[in-house]
Design a protein around this motif. Structure first.
Motif, PDB file in Angstrom:
ATOM      1  N   ASN A  21       0.831  -1.204   0.000  1.00 41.93           N
ATOM      2  CA  ASN A  21       0.000   0.000   0.000  1.00 41.93           C
ATOM      3  C   ASN A  21       0.869   1.258   0.000  1.00 41.93           C
ATOM      4  O   ASN A  21       0.623   2.201  -0.756  1.00 41.93           O
ATOM      5  CB  ASN A  21      -0.935  -0.006   1.210  1.00 41.93           C
ATOM      6  N   PHE A  22       1.902   1.304   0.842  1.00 38.78           N
ATOM      7  CA  PHE A  22       2.786   2.460   0.944  1.00 38.78           C
ATOM      8  C   PHE A  22       3.455   2.759  -0.403  1.00 38.78           C
ATOM      9  O   PHE A  22       3.428   3.884  -0.894  1.00 38.78           O
ATOM     10  CB  PHE A  22       3.843   2.213   2.029  1.00 38.78           C
ATOM     11  N   TYR A  23       4.050   1.745  -1.009  1.00 32.74           N
ATOM     12  CA  TYR A  23       4.811   1.960  -2.239  1.00 32.74           C
ATOM     13  C   TYR A  23       3.918   2.172  -3.476  1.00 32.74           C
ATOM     14  O   TYR A  23       4.312   2.882  -4.401  1.00 32.74           O
ATOM     15  CB  TYR A  23       5.795   0.813  -2.476  1.00 32.74           C
ATOM     16  N   THR A  24       2.713   1.593  -3.483  1.00 30.89           N
ATOM     17  CA  THR A  24       1.844   1.760  -4.653  1.00 30.89           C
ATOM     18  C   THR A  24       0.825   2.882  -4.492  1.00 30.89           C
ATOM     19  O   THR A  24       0.548   3.604  -5.441  1.00 30.89           O
ATOM     20  CB  THR A  24       1.098   0.455  -4.997  1.00 30.89           C
ATOM     21  N   LYS A  25       0.252   3.042  -3.312  1.00 30.62           N
ATOM     22  CA  LYS A  25      -0.803   4.044  -3.113  1.00 30.62           C
ATOM     23  C   LYS A  25      -0.245   5.397  -2.673  1.00 30.62           C
ATOM     24  O   LYS A  25      -0.763   6.433  -3.080  1.00 30.62           O
ATOM     25  CB  LYS A  25      -1.823   3.556  -2.077  1.00 30.62           C
ATOM     26  N   ILE A  26       0.781   5.403  -1.842  1.00 33.00           N
ATOM     27  CA  ILE A  26       1.325   6.673  -1.363  1.00 33.00           C
ATOM     28  C   ILE A  26       2.443   7.167  -2.279  1.00 33.00           C
ATOM     29  O   ILE A  26       2.398   8.291  -2.774  1.00 33.00           O
ATOM     30  CB  ILE A  26       1.792   6.558   0.100  1.00 33.00           C
ATOM     31  N   LEU A  27       3.469   6.331  -2.523  1.00 36.74           N
ATOM     32  CA  LEU A  27       4.549   6.756  -3.414  1.00 36.74           C
ATOM     33  C   LEU A  27       4.174   6.618  -4.886  1.00 36.74           C
ATOM     34  O   LEU A  27       4.852   7.145  -5.751  1.00 36.74           O
ATOM     35  CB  LEU A  27       5.833   5.983  -3.102  1.00 36.74           C
ATOM     36  N   LYS A  28       3.100   5.894  -5.171  1.00 37.10           N
ATOM     37  CA  LYS A  28       2.504   5.771  -6.507  1.00 37.10           C
ATOM     38  C   LYS A  28       3.407   5.089  -7.536  1.00 37.10           C
ATOM     39  O   LYS A  28       3.366   5.416  -8.723  1.00 37.10           O
ATOM     40  CB  LYS A  28       2.023   7.129  -7.012  1.00 37.10           C
ATOM     41  N   PHE A  29       4.195   4.125  -7.098  1.00 41.53           N
ATOM     42  CA  PHE A  29       4.962   3.312  -8.038  1.00 41.53           C
ATOM     43  C   PHE A  29       4.004   2.296  -8.651  1.00 41.53           C
ATOM     44  O   PHE A  29       3.176   1.707  -7.955  1.00 41.53           O
ATOM     45  CB  PHE A  29       6.116   2.602  -7.342  1.00 41.53           C
ATOM     46  N   SER A  30       4.103   2.085  -9.942  1.00 42.39           N
ATOM     47  CA  SER A  30       3.196   1.149 -10.592  1.00 42.39           C
ATOM     48  C   SER A  30       3.738  -0.278 -10.505  1.00 42.39           C
ATOM     49  O   SER A  30       4.944  -0.502 -10.468  1.00 42.39           O
ATOM     50  CB  SER A  30       2.963   1.556 -12.050  1.00 42.39           C
ATOM     51  N   ILE A  31       2.804  -1.222 -10.468  1.00 39.21           N
ATOM     52  CA  ILE A  31       3.150  -2.635 -10.359  1.00 39.21           C
ATOM     53  C   ILE A  31       3.507  -3.182 -11.737  1.00 39.21           C
ATOM     54  O   ILE A  31       2.727  -3.052 -12.686  1.00 39.21           O
ATOM     55  CB  ILE A  31       1.996  -3.445  -9.748  1.00 39.21           C
ATOM     56  N   ILE A  32       4.675  -3.785 -11.823  1.00 40.02           N
ATOM     57  CA  ILE A  32       5.104  -4.470 -13.040  1.00 40.02           C
ATOM     58  C   ILE A  32       4.624  -5.916 -12.980  1.00 40.02           C
ATOM     59  O   ILE A  32       4.068  -6.442 -13.925  1.00 40.02           O
ATOM     60  CB  ILE A  32       6.640  -4.436 -13.188  1.00 40.02           C
ATOM     61  N   ASN A  33       4.866  -6.548 -11.826  1.00 41.67           N
ATOM     62  CA  ASN A  33       4.504  -7.951 -11.652  1.00 41.67           C
ATOM     63  C   ASN A  33       4.409  -8.257 -10.155  1.00 41.67           C
ATOM     64  O   ASN A  33       5.180  -7.720  -9.365  1.00 41.67           O
ATOM     65  CB  ASN A  33       5.554  -8.856 -12.309  1.00 41.67           C
ATOM     66  N   GLU A  87       6.523  20.752  -2.392  1.00 46.96           N
ATOM     67  CA  GLU A  87       5.247  20.167  -2.800  1.00 46.96           C
ATOM     68  C   GLU A  87       5.163  18.703  -2.406  1.00 46.96           C
ATOM     69  O   GLU A  87       4.106  18.239  -1.971  1.00 46.96           O
ATOM     70  CB  GLU A  87       5.063  20.309  -4.318  1.00 46.96           C
ATOM     71  N   TYR A  88       6.259  17.971  -2.540  1.00 46.74           N
ATOM     72  CA  TYR A  88       6.219  16.548  -2.195  1.00 46.74           C
ATOM     73  C   TYR A  88       6.115  16.347  -0.690  1.00 46.74           C
ATOM     74  O   TYR A  88       5.426  15.438  -0.226  1.00 46.74           O
ATOM     75  CB  TYR A  88       7.417  15.791  -2.789  1.00 46.74           C
ATOM     76  N   VAL A  89       6.751  17.213   0.079  1.00 43.21           N
ATOM     77  CA  VAL A  89       6.620  17.151   1.540  1.00 43.21           C
ATOM     78  C   VAL A  89       5.162  17.383   1.931  1.00 43.21           C
ATOM     79  O   VAL A  89       4.612  16.666   2.776  1.00 43.21           O
ATOM     80  CB  VAL A  89       7.551  18.179   2.234  1.00 43.21           C
ATOM     81  N   ALA A  90       4.517  18.357   1.315  1.00 47.99           N
ATOM     82  CA  ALA A  90       3.098  18.616   1.600  1.00 47.99           C
ATOM     83  C   ALA A  90       2.257  17.397   1.253  1.00 47.99           C
ATOM     84  O   ALA A  90       1.335  17.035   2.002  1.00 47.99           O
ATOM     85  CB  ALA A  90       2.613  19.849   0.830  1.00 47.99           C
ATOM     86  N   TYR A  91       2.563  16.746   0.144  1.00 43.65           N
ATOM     87  CA  TYR A  91       1.841  15.539  -0.237  1.00 43.65           C
ATOM     88  C   TYR A  91       2.034  14.436   0.808  1.00 43.65           C
ATOM     89  O   TYR A  91       1.065  13.811   1.248  1.00 43.65           O
ATOM     90  CB  TYR A  91       2.307  15.054  -1.613  1.00 43.65           C
ATOM     91  N   LEU A  92       3.281  14.188   1.220  1.00 39.19           N
ATOM     92  CA  LEU A  92       3.540  13.160   2.236  1.00 39.19           C
ATOM     93  C   LEU A  92       2.846  13.505   3.549  1.00 39.19           C
ATOM     94  O   LEU A  92       2.271  12.625   4.196  1.00 39.19           O
ATOM     95  CB  LEU A  92       5.050  12.983   2.448  1.00 39.19           C
ATOM     96  N   ASP A  93       2.890  14.771   3.948  1.00 39.91           N
ATOM     97  CA  ASP A  93       2.188  15.211   5.160  1.00 39.91           C
ATOM     98  C   ASP A  93       0.695  14.895   5.069  1.00 39.91           C
ATOM     99  O   ASP A  93       0.085  14.442   6.032  1.00 39.91           O
ATOM    100  CB  ASP A  93       2.374  16.715   5.390  1.00 39.91           C
ATOM    101  N   SER A  94       0.107  15.115   3.890  1.00 38.97           N
ATOM    102  CA  SER A  94      -1.328  14.863   3.715  1.00 38.97           C
ATOM    103  C   SER A  94      -1.665  13.378   3.851  1.00 38.97           C
ATOM    104  O   SER A  94      -2.809  13.023   4.121  1.00 38.97           O
ATOM    105  CB  SER A  94      -1.812  15.393   2.361  1.00 38.97           C
ATOM    106  N   GLY A  96      -0.100  11.502   6.090  1.00 34.57           N
ATOM    107  CA  GLY A  96       0.271  11.125   7.451  1.00 34.57           C
ATOM    108  C   GLY A  96       1.695  10.602   7.579  1.00 34.57           C
ATOM    109  O   GLY A  96       2.034   9.955   8.568  1.00 34.57           O
ATOM    110  N   ILE A  97       2.538  10.887   6.590  1.00 38.24           N
ATOM    111  CA  ILE A  97       3.931  10.442   6.618  1.00 38.24           C
ATOM    112  C   ILE A  97       4.774  11.541   7.266  1.00 38.24           C
ATOM    113  O   ILE A  97       4.769  12.688   6.795  1.00 38.24           O
ATOM    114  CB  ILE A  97       4.469  10.147   5.192  1.00 38.24           C
ATOM    115  N   ARG A  98       5.481  11.193   8.340  1.00 39.59           N
ATOM    116  CA  ARG A  98       6.342  12.158   9.027  1.00 39.59           C
ATOM    117  C   ARG A  98       7.597  12.394   8.199  1.00 39.59           C
ATOM    118  O   ARG A  98       8.260  11.462   7.774  1.00 39.59           O
ATOM    119  CB  ARG A  98       6.731  11.644  10.416  1.00 39.59           C
ATOM    120  N   VAL A  99       7.903  13.668   7.979  1.00 41.14           N
ATOM    121  CA  VAL A  99       9.041  14.054   7.155  1.00 41.14           C
ATOM    122  C   VAL A  99       9.963  14.941   7.979  1.00 41.14           C
ATOM    123  O   VAL A  99       9.498  15.806   8.718  1.00 41.14           O
ATOM    124  CB  VAL A  99       8.564  14.813   5.885  1.00 41.14           C
ATOM    125  N   GLU A 100      11.266  14.728   7.853  1.00 41.14           N
ATOM    126  CA  GLU A 100      12.241  15.568   8.548  1.00 41.14           C
ATOM    127  C   GLU A 100      12.248  16.969   7.929  1.00 41.14           C
ATOM    128  O   GLU A 100      11.791  17.156   6.796  1.00 41.14           O
ATOM    129  CB  GLU A 100      13.643  14.963   8.430  1.00 41.14           C
TER     130      GLU A 100
END
Length: 128
Positions: A21-33, A87-94, A96-100
């Motif tokens: 979920n984290f890598y596909t839904k939040i970071l939005k990497f697409s599934i190859i296989n 912009e990406y920090v704001a996206y991660l914050d939205s 619920g991902i804690r960012v330094e």
């Protein structure tokens, strides 16, 4: 003869569905296989990162914990290039991902920061 680039980075996760979920839904990497390897009771998820790289996300029953020392010998972190760090920090914050706090690379003048995946692996975003 020369190396042409990074083909993939392999990550072993402790909770497959959470990491998927984290890598596909939040970071939005697409599934190859996605493959379930019954003899290992293990999933292998191939994810597309940018134009030329992949992440192989593995699940294994009861993987041992990694020693948590960011300055230990070995892979330190995985960095992803973004157009705009703010912009990406704001996206991660939205999500619920804690960012330094954002820092400036003293050698390049580029902005960057760190966050963690569900298994506390350090991930970096680095501005183009």
């Amino acid at each position: 003869m020369k190396l042409k680039g990074i083909h993939h980075i392999a990550i072993i996760c402790s909770d497959y569905e959470n990491s998927k979920n984290f890598y596909t839904k939040i970071l939005k990497f697409s599934i190859i296989n996605e493959t379930f390897r019954e003899q290992r009771n293990s999933y292998k998820l191939d994810l597309k990162v940018g134009d030329n790289a992949q992440i192989e996300l593995f699940s294994f029953p009861s993987p041992p914990s990694r020693i948590n020392s960011p300055e230990a010998c070995g892979l330190r972190h995985l960095a992803f290039e973004v157009e705009n760090v703010t912009e990406y920090v704001a996206y991660l914050d939205s999500k619920g991902i804690r960012v330094e706090p954002v820092r400036i690379d003293e050698l390049t003048g580029k902005r960057f920061t760190f966050f963690k995946d569900p298994d506390d692996l350090p991930l970096e975003i680095y501005e183009q």
